[in-house]
Scaffold this motif. Structure first.
Motif, PDB file in Angstrom:
ATOM      1  N   THR A 336       0.848  -1.203   0.000  1.00  0.00           N
ATOM      2  CA  THR A 336       0.000   0.000   0.000  1.00  0.00           C
ATOM      3  C   THR A 336       0.882   1.251   0.000  1.00  0.00           C
ATOM      4  O   THR A 336       0.598   2.230  -0.712  1.00  0.00           O
ATOM      5  N   ILE A 337       1.967   1.213   0.766  1.00  0.00           N
ATOM      6  CA  ILE A 337       2.913   2.333   0.770  1.00  0.00           C
ATOM      7  C   ILE A 337       3.571   2.474  -0.603  1.00  0.00           C
ATOM      8  O   ILE A 337       3.750   3.592  -1.115  1.00  0.00           O
ATOM      9  N   ASN A 338       3.930   1.347  -1.185  1.00  0.00           N
ATOM     10  CA  ASN A 338       4.536   1.352  -2.523  1.00  0.00           C
ATOM     11  C   ASN A 338       3.658   2.173  -3.495  1.00  0.00           C
ATOM     12  O   ASN A 338       4.126   3.086  -4.184  1.00  0.00           O
ATOM     13  N   GLU A 339       2.363   1.862  -3.513  1.00  0.00           N
ATOM     14  CA  GLU A 339       1.462   2.563  -4.441  1.00  0.00           C
ATOM     15  C   GLU A 339       1.209   4.007  -4.014  1.00  0.00           C
ATOM     16  O   GLU A 339       1.049   4.889  -4.851  1.00  0.00           O
ATOM     17  N   ALA A 340       1.216   4.232  -2.700  1.00  0.00           N
ATOM     18  CA  ALA A 340       1.038   5.605  -2.194  1.00  0.00           C
ATOM     19  C   ALA A 340       2.198   6.478  -2.688  1.00  0.00           C
ATOM     20  O   ALA A 340       2.004   7.634  -3.092  1.00  0.00           O
ATOM     21  N   TYR A 341       3.380   5.923  -2.648  1.00  0.00           N
ATOM     22  CA  TYR A 341       4.576   6.649  -3.095  1.00  0.00           C
ATOM     23  C   TYR A 341       4.419   7.066  -4.565  1.00  0.00           C
ATOM     24  O   TYR A 341       4.680   8.213  -4.938  1.00  0.00           O
ATOM     25  N   LYS A 342       3.962   6.135  -5.386  1.00  0.00           N
ATOM     26  CA  LYS A 342       3.837   6.420  -6.823  1.00  0.00           C
ATOM     27  C   LYS A 342       2.728   7.454  -7.093  1.00  0.00           C
ATOM     28  O   LYS A 342       2.865   8.308  -7.965  1.00  0.00           O
ATOM     29  N   ILE A 343       1.656   7.363  -6.334  1.00  0.00           N
ATOM     30  CA  ILE A 343       0.570   8.348  -6.504  1.00  0.00           C
ATOM     31  C   ILE A 343       1.085   9.754  -6.177  1.00  0.00           C
ATOM     32  O   ILE A 343       0.747  10.726  -6.860  1.00  0.00           O
ATOM     33  N   GLN A 344       1.940   9.852  -5.166  1.00  0.00           N
ATOM     34  CA  GLN A 344       2.492  11.170  -4.831  1.00  0.00           C
ATOM     35  C   GLN A 344       3.523  11.601  -5.879  1.00  0.00           C
ATOM     36  O   GLN A 344       3.600  12.780  -6.227  1.00  0.00           O
ATOM     37  N   GLN A 345       4.299  10.660  -6.408  1.00  0.00           N
ATOM     38  CA  GLN A 345       5.247  10.979  -7.480  1.00  0.00           C
ATOM     39  C   GLN A 345       4.527  11.643  -8.659  1.00  0.00           C
ATOM     40  O   GLN A 345       5.016  12.615  -9.229  1.00  0.00           O
ATOM     41  N   LEU A 346       3.376  11.087  -9.017  1.00  0.00           N
ATOM     42  CA  LEU A 346       2.623  11.625 -10.169  1.00  0.00           C
ATOM     43  C   LEU A 346       2.135  13.051  -9.909  1.00  0.00           C
ATOM     44  O   LEU A 346       1.725  13.746 -10.830  1.00  0.00           O
ATOM     45  N   GLN A 347       2.147  13.453  -8.628  1.00  0.00           N
ATOM     46  CA  GLN A 347       1.725  14.819  -8.292  1.00  0.00           C
ATOM     47  C   GLN A 347       2.896  15.679  -7.829  1.00  0.00           C
ATOM     48  O   GLN A 347       2.701  16.738  -7.241  1.00  0.00           O
ATOM     49  N   LYS A 348       4.110  15.185  -8.065  1.00  0.00           N
ATOM     50  CA  LYS A 348       5.332  15.920  -7.682  1.00  0.00           C
ATOM     51  C   LYS A 348       5.400  16.180  -6.178  1.00  0.00           C
ATOM     52  O   LYS A 348       5.893  17.206  -5.728  1.00  0.00           O
ATOM     53  N   HIS A 349       4.826  15.253  -5.407  1.00  0.00           N
ATOM     54  CA  HIS A 349       4.923  15.345  -3.945  1.00  0.00           C
ATOM     55  C   HIS A 349       5.737  14.143  -3.477  1.00  0.00           C
ATOM     56  O   HIS A 349       5.465  13.015  -3.880  1.00  0.00           O
ATOM     57  N   ARG A 350       6.736  14.408  -2.627  1.00  0.00           N
ATOM     58  CA  ARG A 350       7.612  13.315  -2.220  1.00  0.00           C
ATOM     59  C   ARG A 350       7.128  12.688  -0.914  1.00  0.00           C
ATOM     60  O   ARG A 350       7.001  13.374   0.077  1.00  0.00           O
ATOM     61  N   LEU A 351       6.858  11.386  -0.976  1.00  0.00           N
ATOM     62  CA  LEU A 351       6.428  10.654   0.227  1.00  0.00           C
ATOM     63  C   LEU A 351       7.662  10.012   0.842  1.00  0.00           C
ATOM     64  O   LEU A 351       8.195   9.040   0.308  1.00  0.00           O
ATOM     65  N   SER A 352       8.139  10.559   1.968  1.00  0.00           N
ATOM     66  CA  SER A 352       9.379  10.049   2.565  1.00  0.00           C
ATOM     67  C   SER A 352       9.109   8.732   3.299  1.00  0.00           C
ATOM     68  O   SER A 352       7.974   8.459   3.711  1.00  0.00           O
ATOM     69  N   PRO A 353      10.145   7.910   3.475  1.00  0.00           N
ATOM     70  CA  PRO A 353       9.947   6.645   4.212  1.00  0.00           C
ATOM     71  C   PRO A 353       9.403   6.883   5.615  1.00  0.00           C
ATOM     72  O   PRO A 353       8.635   6.069   6.132  1.00  0.00           O
ATOM     73  N   PHE A 354       9.771   8.009   6.231  1.00  0.00           N
ATOM     74  CA  PHE A 354       9.307   8.251   7.602  1.00  0.00           C
ATOM     75  C   PHE A 354       7.851   8.699   7.625  1.00  0.00           C
ATOM     76  O   PHE A 354       7.124   8.429   8.575  1.00  0.00           O
ATOM     77  N   LYS A 355       7.431   9.394   6.564  1.00  0.00           N
ATOM     78  CA  LYS A 355       6.002   9.726   6.469  1.00  0.00           C
ATOM     79  C   LYS A 355       5.195   8.447   6.227  1.00  0.00           C
ATOM     80  O   LYS A 355       4.114   8.264   6.789  1.00  0.00           O
TER      81      LYS A 355
END
Ligand code: GUN
Ligand code: ZN
Length: 436
Positions: A336-355
Motif C-alpha cells: 500500500t505504501i509502494n502505491e502511495a509513493y507512486k501516486i504522490q510521485q505523479l503529483q510531484k509530492h515526495r512521500l518520505s519513508p518516515f512519512k
C-alpha cells in the motif's frame, strides 16, 4: 525489574514519534540499530538501545533475538471490507459498476452466519500474515456479519473497529435494511460489542447514495446517543459517484455537506478516499477533527484518481493508510505504501519513508483515535508489533546490501516487500503469526 510475564526482543527497532509534516523527518522517529523491546503483561515496558536496557533486566530473562530483521509496531489499516476478501482483483470496472457487478452479489452471502464466521477467520489470518494488527472494518448490511467479525476478533484479542453497513436504497432488495431496522440492529450491536475486549463499534452508512435522508438522520441520532462510537463511510471517491450525490441531494452544497447536515462529522468519524474534495471541505474535516483513510491500491485499481496527500498536510487533516480490500488489491501495508509513493510521485509530492512509516502506524492510530494505546513503542502502549525480514526474498536481500541508512532500508522494504517480508506478528506481546 521482576521477570514475571516479561518478554524481551532484540533486533533493529524503528518506530514513529510524530508526523514528519509537523516536526520534520529527522525528529519524527526513533531507531535503535541494536535495540531491545521489553514487554510486560502485554504492554510495552521500554524500547531502547540494547547496551542501555540490558543492565535493568533480570539475569535469567530469555531474549528473543531477530537478526537481519526490523522490529516495528504493527500496521494499522484505516479502511477495509472483510466480506470483500473473495473479490479482490475483479476485472474491468470502476466504482458503481464494480459495486453492482461484483460487490453486492458477494456481500449477499453474508446473510449466513456460517459463511461470515469462516470468512472472518480467513480475513484475520490474512491481516496477521501481512503484519496488520488493528483495522477499521466494514461488515455487510447483515447484523450477523458484524457479529461474526467481532467474535473472531475477540477470540484473537485484536484491536478492531467494525460496524454493520446501513443501506436502505439504491441497492438490491436482498441487501437493504430500513432506516428503522438499521438503527435497531446497530444499537443492538453497540450494546453487545462496543468497549468489549479491544473492540469498538462504528456506525456505518455505506455512502450517501445508498442511504435515505431518514437513514442518515438515524445514523446521526445513533452517534449522539452513544458517545464514543465511531462513524465510518466513503466520501468523494469517484467522479460519477459525486455527480450522483449531487442529483440525490440537490440542496447540499457538496458531498461532505450531506454528511455534515446529519451531524456525521467529528473526532471519531473516518471518511474513506476523499480524492475529489475542495479546500473548504478539507478545512471542515480539520475543524471537526474528522479523519481520512487514503486507499492507494484501490484508487488505482478502480481508476478513481490521485489522492492529494499534500492537502491533508497543509490543512492538517488526520490521515491514515488503508487497503480498502476488495477494491484494493493487497492486504499488505508495505504494498500500500509502494502505491502511495507512486501516486504522490505523479503529483510531484515526495512521500518520505518516515512519512510512510507514520501513515501506516502512528498516523493511522491517530486517525482512529487509538494512539494512546497503539501506534508506537511508548511505554504503556499495547505491544502489537511485527518483525520484518531483510532477507525475505533474494532481491530484497541483494538490494539491502546497498542500503546504509534506516531510511534506505525501510524504503526498500516498502517497495520490494509484501507478506513475504513479515516474519512474525505479535498481539499484546504474544506471537500470533510466524512465517513458515
Ligand atoms: N463506495 C461505496 N461502497 C464502496 C465499497 O464497497 N468499496 C469502495 N471502494 N467504495 C465504495
Ligand atoms: Zn471501501
Amino acid at each position: 525489574m521482576s521477570g514475571q510475564n516479561l518478554k524481551v526482543y532484540r533486533g533493529e527497532i524503528l518506530h514513529s514519534l510524530n508526523d514528519p509534516a509537523q516536526v520534520g523527518d529527522q525528529q519524527s522517529f526513533e531507531y535503535f540499530p541494536d535495540g531491545l523491546l521489553v514487554v510486560k503483561d502485554g504492554l510495552v515496558e521500554s524500547a531502547g538501545p540494547y547496551q542501555k536496557l540490558l543492565p535493568d533486566l533480570p539475569e535469567q530473562v530469555n531474549i528473543e533475538h531477530h537478526q537481519d530483521s526490523l522490529i516495528m509496531p504493527g500496521f494499522v489499516d484505516c479502511h477495509i471490507h472483510y466480506p470483500q476478501t473473495q473479490i479482490v482483483g475483479a476485472y474491468g470496472e470502476q466504482l458503481i459498476e464494480w459495486l453492482n457487478n461484483y460487490t453486492f452479489p458477494m456481500e449477499s452471502e453474508f446473510s449466513s452466519p456460517d459463511n461470515s464466521r469462516a470468512v472472518a477467520d480467513i480475513f484475520i489470518d490474512e491481516l496477521l500474515r501481512n503484519g496488520t494488527t488493528a483495522a477499521l472494518v466494514m461488515a455487510t448490511v447483515h447484523k450477523q456479519s458484524a457479529e461474526a467479525f467481532f467474535r473472531a476478533a475477540s477470540n484473537r484479542r485484536m484491536r478492531m473497529i467494525c460496524g454493520k453497513i446501513m443501506m436502505d436504497r439504491n441497492a438490491p432488495d436482498y441487501l437493504t435494511d430500513t432506516a428503522e431496522s438499521g438503527y435497531e440492529d446497530s444499537a443492538e450491536l453497540i450494546g453487545r460489542w462496543h468497549g468489549k475486549d479491544r473492540l469498538s463499534y462504528a456506525i456505518t452508512p455505506r455512502f450517501a447514495p445508498t442511504s435515505s435522508e431518514d437513514q442518515l438522520k438515524k445514523a446521526g441520532q445513533l452517534l449522539r446517543e452513544h458517545p464514543g462510537v465511531y462513524m465510518h463511510t466513503h466520501l468523494a471517491e469517484n467522479l460519477e459517484e459525486i455527480k450522483w450525490v449531487k442529483e440525490l441531494f440537490p440542496r447540499a452544497s457538496g458531498y461532505l455537506d450531506v454528511y455534515d447536515h446529519y451531524g456525521l462529522l467529528g473526532k471519531r468519524s473516518i471518511f474513506a478516499h476523499c480524492i475529489h474534495l475542495n479546500d473548504h471541505e478539507f478545512e471542515l474535516l480539520h475543524k471537526t477533527g474528522s479523519g481520512i483513510a487514503f486507499c492507494p491500491t484501490s484508487n488505482l485499481f478502480l481508476g478513481s484518481g490521485l489522492f492529494p496527500l499534500s492537502k491533508t498536510e497543509n490543512k492538517k487533516v488526520n490521515t491514515g493508510l488503508a487497503t480498502d480490500i476488495g477494491g484494493g488489491t493487497s492486504f499488505s501495508l508495505l504494498q500500500t505504501i509502494n502505491e502511495a509513493y507512486k501516486i504522490q510521485q505523479l503529483q510531484k509530492h515526495r512521500l518520505s519513508p518516515f512519512k510512510s512509516l507514520y501513515l501506516a502506524t502512528l498516523g493511522g492510530a491517530r486517525t482512529l483515535g487509538i494512539d494512546k494505546t497503539i501506534g508506537n513503542f511508548e511505554p504503556g502502549k499495547e505491544a502489537d508489533f511485527i518483525v520484518l525480514d531483510y532477507r525475505a526474498t533474494p532481491l530484497l536481500d541483494l538490494r539491502l546490501q546497498r542500503c546504509t541508512t534506516i531510511a534506505d532500508k525501510f524504503f526498500a522494504l516498502t517497495i520490494l516487500g509484501d507478506d513475504r517480508a513479515v516474519k512474525a506478528t505479535y498481539i499484546l506481546g504474544k506471537e500470533a503469526y510466524r512465517k513458515g
